[in-house]
Design a protein around this motif. Structure first.
Motif, PDB file in Angstrom:
ATOM      1  N   ASP A 140      14.988  12.146  -5.678  1.00  0.00           N
ATOM      2  CA  ASP A 140      16.065  12.114  -6.664  1.00  0.00           C
ATOM      3  C   ASP A 140      17.152  11.123  -6.262  1.00  0.00           C
ATOM      4  O   ASP A 140      18.303  11.243  -6.670  1.00  0.00           O
ATOM      5  CB  ASP A 140      16.670  13.509  -6.851  1.00  0.00           C
ATOM      6  N   GLU A 141      16.769  10.123  -5.457  1.00  0.00           N
ATOM      7  CA  GLU A 141      17.669   9.037  -5.074  1.00  0.00           C
ATOM      8  C   GLU A 141      17.089   7.734  -5.620  1.00  0.00           C
ATOM      9  O   GLU A 141      15.881   7.492  -5.515  1.00  0.00           O
ATOM     10  CB  GLU A 141      17.784   8.936  -3.545  1.00  0.00           C
ATOM     11  N   ILE A 142      17.942   6.897  -6.188  1.00  0.00           N
ATOM     12  CA  ILE A 142      17.457   5.650  -6.765  1.00  0.00           C
ATOM     13  C   ILE A 142      16.843   4.764  -5.689  1.00  0.00           C
ATOM     14  O   ILE A 142      17.322   4.718  -4.543  1.00  0.00           O
ATOM     15  CB  ILE A 142      18.595   4.913  -7.513  1.00  0.00           C
ATOM     16  N   GLY A 143      15.760   4.079  -6.031  1.00  0.00           N
ATOM     17  CA  GLY A 143      15.094   3.187  -5.095  1.00  0.00           C
ATOM     18  C   GLY A 143      15.851   1.887  -4.924  1.00  0.00           C
ATOM     19  O   GLY A 143      16.943   1.700  -5.475  1.00  0.00           O
ATOM     20  N   THR A 144      15.284   0.981  -4.156  1.00  0.00           N
ATOM     21  CA  THR A 144      15.873  -0.344  -3.956  1.00  0.00           C
ATOM     22  C   THR A 144      14.815  -1.396  -4.219  1.00  0.00           C
ATOM     23  O   THR A 144      13.620  -1.091  -4.328  1.00  0.00           O
ATOM     24  CB  THR A 144      16.414  -0.526  -2.526  1.00  0.00           C
ATOM     25  N   MET A 145      15.248  -2.661  -4.261  1.00  0.00           N
ATOM     26  CA  MET A 145      14.301  -3.745  -4.512  1.00  0.00           C
ATOM     27  C   MET A 145      13.402  -3.992  -3.301  1.00  0.00           C
ATOM     28  O   MET A 145      12.414  -4.719  -3.406  1.00  0.00           O
ATOM     29  CB  MET A 145      15.039  -5.028  -4.893  1.00  0.00           C
ATOM     30  N   ILE A 146      13.728  -3.410  -2.157  1.00  0.00           N
ATOM     31  CA  ILE A 146      12.943  -3.673  -0.950  1.00  0.00           C
ATOM     32  C   ILE A 146      12.213  -2.424  -0.452  1.00  0.00           C
ATOM     33  O   ILE A 146      11.789  -2.355   0.697  1.00  0.00           O
ATOM     34  CB  ILE A 146      13.837  -4.263   0.162  1.00  0.00           C
ATOM     35  N   THR A 147      12.060  -1.423  -1.332  1.00  0.00           N
ATOM     36  CA  THR A 147      11.262  -0.242  -0.979  1.00  0.00           C
ATOM     37  C   THR A 147      10.391   0.155  -2.164  1.00  0.00           C
ATOM     38  O   THR A 147      10.691  -0.163  -3.316  1.00  0.00           O
ATOM     39  CB  THR A 147      12.152   0.960  -0.605  1.00  0.00           C
ATOM     40  N   TRP A 148       9.311   0.863  -1.857  1.00  0.00           N
ATOM     41  CA  TRP A 148       8.489   1.467  -2.903  1.00  0.00           C
ATOM     42  C   TRP A 148       9.014   2.863  -3.221  1.00  0.00           C
ATOM     43  O   TRP A 148       9.456   3.595  -2.327  1.00  0.00           O
ATOM     44  CB  TRP A 148       7.035   1.595  -2.439  1.00  0.00           C
ATOM     45  N   TYR A 149       8.941   3.211  -4.491  1.00  0.00           N
ATOM     46  CA  TYR A 149       9.224   4.587  -4.920  1.00  0.00           C
ATOM     47  C   TYR A 149       7.890   5.212  -5.312  1.00  0.00           C
ATOM     48  O   TYR A 149       6.953   4.515  -5.703  1.00  0.00           O
ATOM     49  CB  TYR A 149      10.181   4.585  -6.116  1.00  0.00           C
ATOM     50  N   ASN A 150       7.778   6.519  -5.180  1.00  0.00           N
ATOM     51  CA  ASN A 150       6.528   7.172  -5.587  1.00  0.00           C
ATOM     52  C   ASN A 150       6.768   8.628  -5.944  1.00  0.00           C
ATOM     53  O   ASN A 150       7.799   9.213  -5.595  1.00  0.00           O
ATOM     54  CB  ASN A 150       5.482   7.079  -4.469  1.00  0.00           C
ATOM     55  N   HIS A 151       5.811   9.202  -6.625  1.00  0.00           N
ATOM     56  CA  HIS A 151       5.862  10.623  -6.961  1.00  0.00           C
ATOM     57  C   HIS A 151       5.580  11.470  -5.706  1.00  0.00           C
ATOM     58  O   HIS A 151       4.906  11.016  -4.775  1.00  0.00           O
ATOM     59  CB  HIS A 151       4.815  10.958  -8.033  1.00  0.00           C
ATOM     60  N   PRO A 152       6.038  12.717  -5.670  1.00  0.00           N
ATOM     61  CA  PRO A 152       5.828  13.579  -4.495  1.00  0.00           C
ATOM     62  C   PRO A 152       4.356  13.839  -4.164  1.00  0.00           C
ATOM     63  O   PRO A 152       4.024  14.082  -2.995  1.00  0.00           O
ATOM     64  CB  PRO A 152       6.542  14.882  -4.887  1.00  0.00           C
ATOM     65  N   TYR A 153       3.478  13.764  -5.147  1.00  0.00           N
ATOM     66  CA  TYR A 153       2.078  14.126  -4.882  1.00  0.00           C
ATOM     67  C   TYR A 153       1.317  13.064  -4.081  1.00  0.00           C
ATOM     68  O   TYR A 153       0.220  13.332  -3.590  1.00  0.00           O
ATOM     69  CB  TYR A 153       1.333  14.432  -6.187  1.00  0.00           C
ATOM     70  N   TYR A 154       1.878  11.878  -3.911  1.00  0.00           N
ATOM     71  CA  TYR A 154       1.175  10.844  -3.149  1.00  0.00           C
ATOM     72  C   TYR A 154       0.842  11.334  -1.738  1.00  0.00           C
ATOM     73  O   TYR A 154      -0.299  11.238  -1.280  1.00  0.00           O
ATOM     74  CB  TYR A 154       2.027   9.576  -3.043  1.00  0.00           C
ATOM     75  N   ALA A 155       1.848  11.834  -1.026  1.00  0.00           N
ATOM     76  CA  ALA A 155       1.637  12.289   0.352  1.00  0.00           C
ATOM     77  C   ALA A 155       0.628  13.429   0.402  1.00  0.00           C
ATOM     78  O   ALA A 155      -0.207  13.503   1.313  1.00  0.00           O
ATOM     79  CB  ALA A 155       2.968  12.728   0.966  1.00  0.00           C
TER      80      ALA A 155
END
Length: 372
Positions: A140-155
């Motif tokens: 629930d924190e906005i991502g950045t241009m230098i990181t990937w964002y993903n859904h919780p189910y990935y891990a």
């Protein structure tokens, strides 16, 4: 039925890049890349990473719709020079269907086994300046241009498929109001006198450019001791110089010189482009570049992107000089929030730099590993 197809043409790679745009369509925290920039990253004729690496880009289809993507990567410098028999995967996105994840990862295994590699790790890019890690906290924190964002189910998918956490990263933030100059002003004066050091500041990108190659040389030296580090080549220096430096407000780039004008420390802070990229929706034109330009000049949130100190000057409080310069610049610019990019959890030397600012860990991420 799940079908896997390799993306090779510009049209196919554009579909590959655009898949997360639909996957995260209604997500307020995902930050889209610039599509043209991603295409250049995947272009073997433009990205010098391909001089020492190979990569293949795969999409998963179900009922004639794209439901996942992955990049299978071998960094040959890592394999041959460091003797790490590893195949990487990156640019991974998928619907919540573990069978799709399994089918995509199988393409990575095929590449690894074909080249007699021993394990697979990801998500990660070609080099240390690419994005890394799957998000495990901070959805629930906005991502950045230098990181990937993903859904919780990935891990969860990785764990179900027998992966284990390999490298852990933390991301922290603190308000600029937490920065008290008394923590570094005295050390700043003392260190400058004792070692005959001086700060180097810039007003224009043109002033920065003559120093960038030396900065990357220092980057290679200062991070060489980290287990996951792969040095940046001369051609990569040129590529990153053109790709990133123009994005950065030159006043946010700080160097420290010795009496002979040798650079012994540097730091790069980037304005936050997250909201500007969300407004741009992956395109620079017609208005995307205006959003980015506004953020470059006026963003009140900043991201500490890189910091490096020559090994012989580490543990000598040289960062006090850098912090003093940033304090004056941020005060003038009205900066409100400071964010740190992913830092290896084991890198205590870096974490200790920020302890006086009372940072709060707001995101965690990691890479996952599995033996082939």
């Amino acid at each position: 039925m799940i079908t896997i197809k390799e993306a090779k043409t510009k049209s196919e790679l554009t579909d590959y890049i655009k898949f997360p745009f639909s996957l995260y369509k209604d997500n307020n925290y995902w930050v889209p890349p610039i599509i043209a920039d991603e295409l250049e990253t995947f272009d073997k004729t433009k990205n010098p990473s391909f001089e020492n690496a190979e990569a293949y880009f795969y999409m998963a289809y179900k009922n004639n719709e794209i439901v996942g993507r992955i990049a299978a990567i071998i960094n040959w410098s890592e394999v041959n020079d460091q003797q790490k028999k590893k195949v990487r995967f990156g640019w991974f996105d998928v619907i919540d269907d573990i069978e799709v994840t399994k089918a995509l990862l199988e393409k990575v295994y095929e590449l690894g086994r074909k080249n007699n590699l021993e394990h697979v790790e990801g998500p990660m890019g070609f080099s240390n300046l690419d994005k890394v890690g799957v998000l495990t906290e901070g959805f629930d924190e906005i991502g950045t241009m230098i990181t990937w964002y993903n859904h919780p189910y990935y891990a969860s998918h990785f764990e179900q498929l027998g992966y284990v956490k390999e490298k852990e990263y933390i991301e922290s933030k603190f308000p600029f109001a937490n920065v008290k100059p008394e923590f570094f002003e005295k050390a700043n004066d003392l260190v400058k006198r004792r070692y005959q050091l001086s700060p180097l500041n810039f007003k224009t990108t043109k002033e920065v450019m003559p120093h960038v190659d030396k900065m990357f040389d220092l980057f290679n030296k200062s991070y060489a001791s980290l287990s996951s580090f792969v040095a940046i080549s001369d051609t990569q220096k040129e590529y990153f110089k053109k790709k990133y430096i123009s994005f950065i407000n030159p006043e946010f780039i700080k160097f420290v010189e010795d009496k002979d004008h040798n650079i012994i420390a540097f730091s790069i802070v980037m304005p936050s482009f997250s909201e500007a990229l969300q407004k741009s929706k992956g395109k620079l034109f017609p208005f995307g570049f205006l959003h980015l330009l506004k953020a470059k000049k006026h963003s009140k949130d900043v991201i500490f992107y890189l910091i490096g100190v020559l090994p012989e000057y580490q543990n000598k409080a040289v960062t006090a000089i850098i912090f003093k310069e940033y304090y004056e610049t941020f005060k003038e610019k009205g900066v409100i929030n400071c964010f740190r990019t992913p830092e290896l959890a084991e890198n205590m030397a870096v974490h200790n730099l920020w302890k006086h600012f009372d940072p709060v860990i707001h995101k965690r991420r990691c890479t996952f590993l599995k033996n082939l």
